[in-house]
Write a protein that holds these residues in place. Structure first.
Motif, PDB file in Angstrom:
ATOM      1  N   PRO A  61      39.200 -22.345   9.962  1.00  0.00           N
ATOM      2  CA  PRO A  61      38.245 -23.455  10.088  1.00  0.00           C
ATOM      3  C   PRO A  61      36.908 -23.126   9.431  1.00  0.00           C
ATOM      4  N   GLU A  63      32.847 -24.306   8.481  1.00  0.00           N
ATOM      5  CA  GLU A  63      31.759 -25.129   8.996  1.00  0.00           C
ATOM      6  C   GLU A  63      31.624 -26.350   8.093  1.00  0.00           C
ATOM      7  N   ARG A  64      31.383 -27.489   8.714  1.00  0.00           N
ATOM      8  CA  ARG A  64      31.244 -28.719   7.950  1.00  0.00           C
ATOM      9  C   ARG A  64      30.268 -29.636   8.657  1.00  0.00           C
ATOM     10  N   SER A  65      29.596 -30.420   7.888  1.00  0.00           N
ATOM     11  CA  SER A  65      28.624 -31.355   8.432  1.00  0.00           C
ATOM     12  C   SER A  65      29.342 -32.433   9.237  1.00  0.00           C
ATOM     13  N   ILE A  66      28.723 -32.852  10.331  1.00  0.00           N
ATOM     14  CA  ILE A  66      29.327 -33.914  11.131  1.00  0.00           C
ATOM     15  C   ILE A  66      29.194 -35.269  10.444  1.00  0.00           C
ATOM     16  N   ARG A  87      28.722 -17.733  15.477  1.00  0.00           N
ATOM     17  CA  ARG A  87      28.750 -18.708  16.566  1.00  0.00           C
ATOM     18  C   ARG A  87      27.523 -19.616  16.522  1.00  0.00           C
ATOM     19  N   ARG A  90      28.054 -22.065  13.599  1.00  0.00           N
ATOM     20  CA  ARG A  90      29.078 -23.060  13.926  1.00  0.00           C
ATOM     21  C   ARG A  90      28.518 -24.090  14.916  1.00  0.00           C
ATOM     22  N   TYR A  91      27.719 -23.640  15.878  1.00  0.00           N
ATOM     23  CA  TYR A  91      27.104 -24.557  16.829  1.00  0.00           C
ATOM     24  C   TYR A  91      26.183 -25.535  16.096  1.00  0.00           C
ATOM     25  N   TYR A  93      26.447 -26.629  13.041  1.00  0.00           N
ATOM     26  CA  TYR A  93      27.242 -27.617  12.311  1.00  0.00           C
ATOM     27  C   TYR A  93      27.983 -28.564  13.250  1.00  0.00           C
ATOM     28  N   ASP A  94      28.444 -28.059  14.389  1.00  0.00           N
ATOM     29  CA  ASP A  94      29.203 -28.900  15.309  1.00  0.00           C
ATOM     30  C   ASP A  94      28.319 -29.870  16.087  1.00  0.00           C
ATOM     31  N   ARG A  95      27.104 -29.489  16.351  1.00  0.00           N
ATOM     32  CA  ARG A  95      26.266 -30.242  17.279  1.00  0.00           C
ATOM     33  C   ARG A  95      25.240 -31.147  16.602  1.00  0.00           C
ATOM     34  N   HIS A 103      19.265 -28.378  13.362  1.00  0.00           N
ATOM     35  CA  HIS A 103      20.360 -27.863  12.540  1.00  0.00           C
ATOM     36  C   HIS A 103      19.867 -26.707  11.660  1.00  0.00           C
TER      37      HIS A 103
END
Length: 187
Positions: A61, A63-66, A87, A90-91, A93-95, A103
């Motif tokens: 997986p 990291e990718r923009s939401i 971590r 990744r947080y 990018y996920d949040r 960000h």
């Protein structure tokens, strides 16, 4: 539509564009184009040999923009996320959206944590960073660094008194924390 061979439709007609923009469409007449003798026109050929391009295989997986549905067609795999810094990234990018300061601040924090992790790995491997060489302290003495700071019209002259603090403070704080931990463990 992105990544498809379909040519987007013009918002305005050629006549409207020509009336609004001086010189627009100057190359529409084949007599005005020097490439016409070699130009091949095939209205059925859009230039792309695919309807949707092949995508790079995602082995783990990424990291990718939401905000985006897909990763870019090609992406880097050299430095996968790892450790606490991974971590944190990744947080981010996920949040959070890329338009939010949180960000980018989390990505900056991840970078700083990554530096700390790499320094700790180097120390654990028995090959710690060579501070005197890598920070340029030795060059200040051997290559006229101090005299070049005093003479001339350097733009960075105002922050020279802060340089030792910025370079040495993290190491001094780390040494103090390590000393405190060792003392506590001895008791």
């Amino acid at each position: 539509m992105a990544y498809t061979p379909d040519k987007p439709k013009l918002a305005e007609t050629s006549d409207q564009l020509r009336a609004r923009i001086p010189g627009w469409g100057a190359d529409l007449d084949p007599k005005d184009r020097p490439s016409v003798p070699r130009e091949r026109f095939d209205p059925g050929f859009a230039g792309a040999h695919w309807e949707f391009p092949d995508r790079q295989v995602e082995e783990w997986p990424r990291e990718r923009s939401i905000e985006h549905k897909f990763l870019t067609l090609v992406f880097g795999t050299v430095a996968p996320l790892h450790g606490l810094s991974g971590r944190i990234r990744r947080y981010a990018y996920d949040r959070y959206s890329e338009g939010r300061a949180a960000h980018w601040l989390l990505l900056l924090a991840g970078d700083r944590v990554d530096v700390l992790e790499s320094r700790l790995r180097a120390l654990a491997s028995g090959k710690p960073d060579r501070l005197i060489h890598e920070t340029g302290v030795r060059a200040e003495v051997t290559h006229h660094g101090l005299s070049s700071r005093a003479e001339g019209r350097r733009v960075d002259r105002r922050h020279h008194p802060m340089d030792p603090i910025v370079v040495a403070a993290p190491w001094l704080i780390g040494a103090a924390v390590a000393y405190g931990l060792i003392r506590r463990l001895r008791r």
